[in-house]
Design a protein around this motif. Structure first.
Motif, PDB file in Angstrom:
ATOM      1  N   GLU A   1       2.729   5.372   1.874  1.00 22.65           N
ATOM      2  CA  GLU A   1       3.016   6.770   2.223  1.00 22.65           C
ATOM      3  C   GLU A   1       2.564   7.661   1.077  1.00 22.65           C
ATOM      4  N   SER A   2       2.062   8.838   1.421  1.00 24.16           N
ATOM      5  CA  SER A   2       1.474   9.718   0.416  1.00 24.16           C
ATOM      6  C   SER A   2       2.501  10.212  -0.591  1.00 24.16           C
ATOM      7  N   ASP A   3       3.738  10.488  -0.148  1.00 21.19           N
ATOM      8  CA  ASP A   3       4.743  11.034  -1.061  1.00 21.19           C
ATOM      9  C   ASP A   3       5.134  10.042  -2.154  1.00 21.19           C
ATOM     10  N   PHE A   4       5.027   8.749  -1.861  1.00 22.07           N
ATOM     11  CA  PHE A   4       5.432   7.720  -2.818  1.00 22.07           C
ATOM     12  C   PHE A   4       4.268   7.278  -3.701  1.00 22.07           C
ATOM     13  N   CYS A   5       3.034   7.639  -3.318  1.00 25.42           N
ATOM     14  CA  CYS A   5       1.837   7.102  -3.976  1.00 25.42           C
ATOM     15  C   CYS A   5       1.614   7.745  -5.342  1.00 25.42           C
ATOM     16  N   SER A   6       1.388   6.904  -6.370  1.00 24.80           N
ATOM     17  CA  SER A   6       1.079   7.425  -7.710  1.00 24.80           C
ATOM     18  C   SER A   6      -0.397   7.267  -8.048  1.00 24.80           C
ATOM     19  N   ARG A   7      -1.205   6.888  -7.073  1.00 24.43           N
ATOM     20  CA  ARG A   7      -2.666   6.813  -7.197  1.00 24.43           C
ATOM     21  C   ARG A   7      -3.093   6.017  -8.414  1.00 24.43           C
ATOM     22  N   LEU A   8      -3.871   6.653  -9.291  1.00 27.15           N
ATOM     23  CA  LEU A   8      -4.452   5.918 -10.424  1.00 27.15           C
ATOM     24  C   LEU A   8      -3.400   5.365 -11.378  1.00 27.15           C
ATOM     25  N   ARG A   9      -2.215   5.959 -11.392  1.00 26.25           N
ATOM     26  CA  ARG A   9      -1.165   5.490 -12.304  1.00 26.25           C
ATOM     27  C   ARG A   9      -0.484   4.222 -11.787  1.00 26.25           C
ATOM     28  N   CYS A  10      -0.751   3.851 -10.541  1.00 29.16           N
ATOM     29  CA  CYS A  10      -0.126   2.666  -9.958  1.00 29.16           C
ATOM     30  C   CYS A  10      -0.803   1.407 -10.490  1.00 29.16           C
ATOM     31  N   SER A  11      -0.017   0.418 -10.855  1.00 29.44           N
ATOM     32  CA  SER A  11      -0.572  -0.828 -11.385  1.00 29.44           C
ATOM     33  C   SER A  11      -1.335  -1.609 -10.318  1.00 29.44           C
ATOM     34  N   HIS A  12      -1.112  -1.274  -9.043  1.00 21.65           N
ATOM     35  CA  HIS A  12      -1.795  -1.977  -7.945  1.00 21.65           C
ATOM     36  C   HIS A  12      -3.005  -1.196  -7.420  1.00 21.65           C
ATOM     37  N   PHE A  13      -3.379  -0.092  -8.074  1.00 18.71           N
ATOM     38  CA  PHE A  13      -4.398   0.800  -7.516  1.00 18.71           C
ATOM     39  C   PHE A  13      -5.718   0.082  -7.250  1.00 18.71           C
ATOM     40  N   SER A  14      -6.147  -0.779  -8.167  1.00 21.85           N
ATOM     41  CA  SER A  14      -7.464  -1.412  -8.038  1.00 21.85           C
ATOM     42  C   SER A  14      -7.558  -2.313  -6.816  1.00 21.85           C
ATOM     43  N   HIS A  15      -6.420  -2.847  -6.337  1.00 18.98           N
ATOM     44  CA  HIS A  15      -6.472  -3.682  -5.142  1.00 18.98           C
ATOM     45  C   HIS A  15      -5.516  -3.155  -4.065  1.00 18.98           C
ATOM     46  N   CYS A  16      -5.340  -1.833  -4.042  1.00 17.09           N
ATOM     47  CA  CYS A  16      -4.512  -1.184  -3.017  1.00 17.09           C
ATOM     48  C   CYS A  16      -5.201  -1.301  -1.658  1.00 17.09           C
ATOM     49  N   PHE A  17      -4.479  -1.769  -0.654  1.00 13.67           N
ATOM     50  CA  PHE A  17      -5.057  -1.960   0.677  1.00 13.67           C
ATOM     51  C   PHE A  17      -5.500  -0.634   1.293  1.00 13.67           C
ATOM     52  N   PHE A  18      -4.679   0.406   1.139  1.00 13.96           N
ATOM     53  CA  PHE A  18      -5.019   1.695   1.745  1.00 13.96           C
ATOM     54  C   PHE A  18      -6.278   2.284   1.125  1.00 13.96           C
ATOM     55  N   PHE A  19      -6.358   2.308  -0.206  1.00 14.69           N
ATOM     56  CA  PHE A  19      -7.523   2.910  -0.846  1.00 14.69           C
ATOM     57  C   PHE A  19      -8.777   2.052  -0.666  1.00 14.69           C
TER      58      PHE A  19
END
Length: 471
Positions: free
Chosen positions: A293-311
């Motif tokens: 969900e967009s409200d919970f997403c921290s984008r680049l600051r998320c430790s899972h960003f590089s393998h995020c399913f949505f992105f």
């Protein structure tokens, strides 16, 4: 420094100045759409403060467009990263500008290119592809040419070529999917402009992406990429999954825990991370606790960003020639672009030049549902229940979860103690009070509607005029 008016219209410069000011004077990246005079006539916000995203976001840019960003220092000399980005963009026919925060000075690292003339779809090639012995018949056994199908395809090709809107109705058995796919693929392959196909049902989306489009792909010599775009909530959020696993006693009911561990095991092997790939059907409540969900997403600051399913899915869409979506996603994208002035960080869909709306008779209901608001007693109480509820003598929900996190901190400060007191001493009671008021309000509405219709339980549609509101 060249005159700014040579490169930007005054309205565009003023808009960019406003956006940069709202960003606190930090870096903002824009996509500039040029007019016939090669001046930027419209700017779309693409990213804020992250140069590394530009090559990916530049998938939005077409030949003749310009990527623009500001230097907060006011010094417009391009940096080494600027030159590297400009080189990548220039090789694709996209210009690159640097401006100051007031958008009254510009450094054109790469000048705008002339827009490429669009290549029209050849009507005879469309007719031939749908004729006996044509490309479609060679890939589809038992194919029979249909005059209505050919006529529909030619009308759609004409709409593509003349940049017009076509409203077409086809009876059962005409083969409308092939009628619009054939000219669409000719357009995509000739111009490399992205086309969106929007449908109402999942069945048709799956038919297009799994059967019809791959079949046509075998009929065309040139390769193309088609992607099915799903809504964000269809994808697993690894960050929310970690949180749910760490606090399952507070956030989950007993019956949900086994399914949560099933989702966790699946997350290690799935490539797409989409709910439709899950081997079992989780409850809506459980999936909501772990879905993106967009409200919970921290984008680049998320430790899972590089393998995020949505992105990952979003990057796939950005590199596709043909996107298959549902009406809800299309309407959400239109609404977000309208609200954000056309950009919204790529909005939901990457940029596209042509749109086909299949099952168009359902679009009105979809628009009513999407742009309207719906409220129900059950829905509101369920939402409040996510804050706090008691089950088997235990406190559950977001408020007990937050209180537990605050209590577990080894070094809590005075402010955190105030928060803890508010949660346990006030918010839980406020939630119960609001729940009671929701029940009271819906009881009154039920009585009011019953008085209007003459019988309880009958559907009643009321236009909220001043006279109705006064009662």
């Amino acid at each position: 420094m060249p005159e700014i008016d040579k490169y930007l219209t005054p309205q565009t410069a003023e808009y960019m100045k406003k956006i940069i000011h709202e960003a606190g004077g930090n870096e903002v990246f824009f996509l500039g759409i040029c007019g016939d005079d090669r001046r930027v006539a419209r700017a779309v916000v693409m990213a804020r403060g992250d140069e590394s995203q530009v090559p990916a976001l530049a998938q939005e840019a077409a030949v003749g467009d310009v990527v623009i960003h500001n230097h907060p220092t006011g010094l417009l000399t391009p940096s080494k990263p600027d030159l590297e980005v400009a080189s990548q963009l220039g090789s694709r026919g996209v210009g690159f500008f640097i401006i100051n925060n007031f958008a009254d000075e510009v450094y054109a690292v790469v000048e705008p290119f002339a827009k490429e003339a669009l290549k029209p779809v050849d009507y005879e090639l469309v007719r031939e592809a749908l004729s006996e012995g044509g490309a479609v018949s060679r890939s589809l056994s038992g194919y029979e040419p249909r005059p209505g199908q050919v006529q529909m395809a030619l009308e759609l090709a004409r709409a593509f070529n003349e940049d017009k809107i076509a409203a077409l109705e086809a009876g059962t058995g005409v083969g409308k999917s092939m009628a619009y796919l054939v000219p669409t693929l000719f357009w995509v392959l000739k111009n490399r402009e992205r086309v969106v196909i929007s449908t109402n049902t999942i069945n048709l989306q799956e038919q297009l992406i799994e059967k019809d489009i791959p079949m046509l792909g075998r009929s065309f010599a040139d390769p193309f990429k088609a992607v099915l775009v799903k809504g964000r909530s269809n994808y697993l959020c690894l960050r929310k999954l970690d949180l749910a696993l760490s606090e399952e006693d507070l956030l989950l009911e007993e019956g949900e825990k086994a399914d949560l561990h099933g989702v966790a095991a699946w997350s290690l092997n799935t490539k797409e991370g989409s709910r439709s790939d899950l081997g079992f059907i989780p409850t809506d409540d459980l999936w909501e606790k772990v879905s993106s969900e967009s409200d919970f997403c921290s984008r680049l600051r998320c430790s899972h960003f590089s393998h995020c399913f949505f992105f990952r899915a979003r990057r796939e869409a950005a590199s596709a020639d043909l996107l298959v979506v549902n009406h809800h996603i299309l309407l959400a994208d239109i609404a977000l672009r309208a609200e954000m002035g056309g950009g919204a960080d790529m909005a939901i869909l990457p940029g596209y030049s042509r749109l086909i709306i299949d099952e168009g008779h359902n679009l009105e209901d979809g628009a009513t549902s999407y742009f309207g608001s719906r409220a129900s007693r059950l829905g509101m109480l369920k939402t409040l229940g996510r804050l706090h509820h008691r089950r088997e003598g235990k406190d559950k929900g977001a408020l007990p979860f937050l209180a537990n996190r605050l209590r577990s901190r080894k070094r809590s400060n005075e402010k955190e103690q105030v928060w803890l007191g508010l949660i346990t001493g006030q918010l839980v009671f406020e939630k119960d009070s609001v729940s009671a008021r929701v029940n009271e309000a819906f009881d009154l509405l039920y009585k009011f509607i019953g008085n209007q219709s003459g019988e309880f339980g009958a559907e009643l549609k009321l236009r909220l005029t001043d006279a109705v509101k006064s009662r």
